[in-house]
Motif scaffolding. Structure first.
Motif, mmCIF file in Angstrom:
data_model
loop_
_atom_site.group_PDB
_atom_site.id
_atom_site.type_symbol
_atom_site.label_atom_id
_atom_site.label_comp_id
_atom_site.label_asym_id
_atom_site.label_seq_id
_atom_site.Cartn_x
_atom_site.Cartn_y
_atom_site.Cartn_z
ATOM 1 N N ALA A 10 -7.233 -10.726 -8.534
ATOM 2 C CA ALA A 10 -7.973 -10.162 -7.457
ATOM 3 C C ALA A 10 -8.980 -9.171 -8.042
ATOM 4 C CB ALA A 10 -6.943 -9.215 -6.524
ATOM 5 N N MET A 11 -8.734 -8.290 -9.116
ATOM 6 C CA MET A 11 -9.946 -7.669 -9.559
ATOM 7 C C MET A 11 -11.001 -8.575 -10.280
ATOM 8 S SD MET A 11 -7.459 -4.837 -11.428
ATOM 9 C CE MET A 11 -8.830 -3.804 -11.994
ATOM 10 N N CYS A 24 -10.915 -1.504 -6.746
ATOM 11 C CA CYS A 24 -10.169 0.003 -6.996
ATOM 12 C C CYS A 24 -8.644 -0.222 -6.548
ATOM 13 C CB CYS A 24 -10.872 1.076 -6.412
ATOM 14 S SG CYS A 24 -12.540 1.203 -7.355
ATOM 15 N N LEU A 25 -8.533 -0.831 -5.137
ATOM 16 C CA LEU A 25 -7.111 -0.639 -4.853
ATOM 17 C C LEU A 25 -5.987 -1.545 -5.566
ATOM 18 C CD1 LEU A 25 -5.223 0.157 -2.043
ATOM 19 C CD2 LEU A 25 -5.901 -2.286 -1.270
ATOM 20 N N HIS A 26 -6.523 -2.673 -6.059
ATOM 21 C CA HIS A 26 -5.586 -3.407 -6.880
ATOM 22 C C HIS A 26 -5.349 -2.750 -8.113
ATOM 23 C CE1 HIS A 26 -4.854 -7.249 -4.644
ATOM 24 N NE2 HIS A 26 -6.185 -7.090 -4.168
ATOM 25 N N ASN A 48 -1.384 9.146 -6.318
ATOM 26 C CA ASN A 48 -1.068 8.602 -4.971
ATOM 27 C C ASN A 48 -2.297 8.989 -4.236
ATOM 28 O OD1 ASN A 48 1.278 6.902 -5.364
ATOM 29 N ND2 ASN A 48 2.600 8.653 -4.649
ATOM 30 N N ILE A 49 -2.965 10.128 -4.309
ATOM 31 C CA ILE A 49 -4.064 10.700 -3.440
ATOM 32 C C ILE A 49 -5.056 9.801 -3.551
ATOM 33 C CG2 ILE A 49 -5.478 12.617 -3.284
ATOM 34 C CD1 ILE A 49 -3.381 14.402 -4.529
ATOM 35 N N PRO A 50 -5.821 9.318 -4.740
ATOM 36 C CA PRO A 50 -6.609 8.375 -4.574
ATOM 37 C C PRO A 50 -6.365 7.226 -4.080
ATOM 38 C CG PRO A 50 -6.219 8.630 -6.922
ATOM 39 C CD PRO A 50 -5.550 9.847 -6.297
ATOM 40 N N TRP A 51 -5.244 6.669 -4.326
ATOM 41 C CA TRP A 51 -4.647 5.324 -3.772
ATOM 42 C C TRP A 51 -4.703 5.451 -2.208
ATOM 43 C CZ3 TRP A 51 -0.869 3.743 -0.126
ATOM 44 C CH2 TRP A 51 -0.885 2.324 -0.170
#
Length: 310
Positions: A20-21, A57-59, A81-84
């Protein structure tokens, strides 16, 4: 020690995330190069480029978070977890705006609101993208603050062993943090859901009209509309499963050591990965760039092989 089946799902999840990336990185590279060369980009491609960036970025964050948590680096995972949360919320909004954009541009609905949106949507895309980033940043603040308070309450509970504090922790999580998280994700998901269903309804109605005038099932236009409907239905199912998986995760129904957590991760992220493939294959611009890249790679391979035999 994880079981062999759990390790299998972990390996599949890692390969899926890397694929995916690569896909989203390819989309960003192609559209970003055009954006820099022409200093402008069509509105739809602008949303796709931003969505591909956020999904890349999410993956990456999902892969990093899951691997760190599985190796018991829970204190480090909290800071990731915060940036996620920020990237995941932004991805929800960008997916919703892409669904709204396609619904407004493609659907043949004759309501006056749709005529007004068709006239306004393209010029409003930069504002929508900036607004999505601002909304994601603002909404993630109470979630991050709630997680910080929750972590402190859990640490205090473990050190003192206070049952009253444990009850307060559960109450805080259930009645403040959980509804806040669900609401942040629910609004863009409902926007995506309504837009996708309206577009499917419009395409289905148009397809029925085409079949009345062109009975042949092999007509290229009919096949294109049928494929579009199947793609929308496919992504609707998998994106809904992604939303439900996040609700399951925040409700802590599964644990990281559980086999079904990794199986569920594979299924949910597979939908987003395959939607990136659909975006590449459905765009003539991206499809052409992909063919050129494949041809260049094959020519380079043939050149290297010929040099080795000489």
């Amino acid at each position: 020690m994880p079981s062999s089946l759990t390790l299998f799902f972990i390996a599949i999840f890692c390969l899926e995330s890397l694929a995916a990336m690569l896909q989203n990185g390819f989309i960003v590279a192609v559209l970003g190069r055009e954006w820099m060369q022409c200093l402008r980009l069509p509105s739809g491609d602008m949303i796709v480029a931003c969505l591909a960036t956020s999904r890349f970025c999410l993956h990456g964050m999902a892969l990093l978070n899951n691997l760190l948590a599985s190796f018991n680096f829970c204190s480090i995972v909290y800071y990731f977890n915060i940036p996620w949360d920020l990237i995941n919320t932004l991805t929800y909004w960008l997916t919703a705006w892409l669904a709204v954009f396609y619904c407004v541009k493609i659907s043949s609905l004759s309501h006056p609101i749709f005529f007004w949106l068709k006239w306004r949507i393209s010029r409003s895309v930069p504002k929508l993208l900036l607004g999505s980033l601002i909304i994601s940043g603002v909404t993630v603040i109470p979630v991050a603050t709630g997680n910080l308070i929750l972590q402190q309450m859990i640490a205090s509970q473990s050190s003192h062993g206070n049952c009253t504090l444990a009850d307060r922790t559960q109450t805080f999580y259930r009645y403040f943090l959980l509804p806040n998280v669900v609401l942040v994700w629910l609004i863009p998901f409902l926007l995506f859901l309504v837009s996708t269903l309206l577009l499917m309804f419009s395409l289905h109605r148009h397809l029925q009209q085409m079949r009345d005038h062109r009975p042949g099932p092999c007509d290229p236009s009919t096949q294109a509309h049928t494929m579009a409907l199947r793609s929308l239905a496919f992504f609707l199912i998998f994106y809904t499963s992604y939303f439900l998986s996040l609700i399951i995760a925040v409700k802590k129904i599964t644990t990281l050591q559980n086999l079904w957590h990794w199986a569920w991760e594979v299924v949910t992220y597979a939908g987003i990965c395959l939607h990136s493939s659909i975006l590449v294959l459905s765009s003539p611009k991206l499809r052409k760039s992909l063919k050129m890249m494949v041809w260049k790679a094959m020519e380079k391979r043939q050149f290297i092989s010929s040099c080795q035999y000489q």
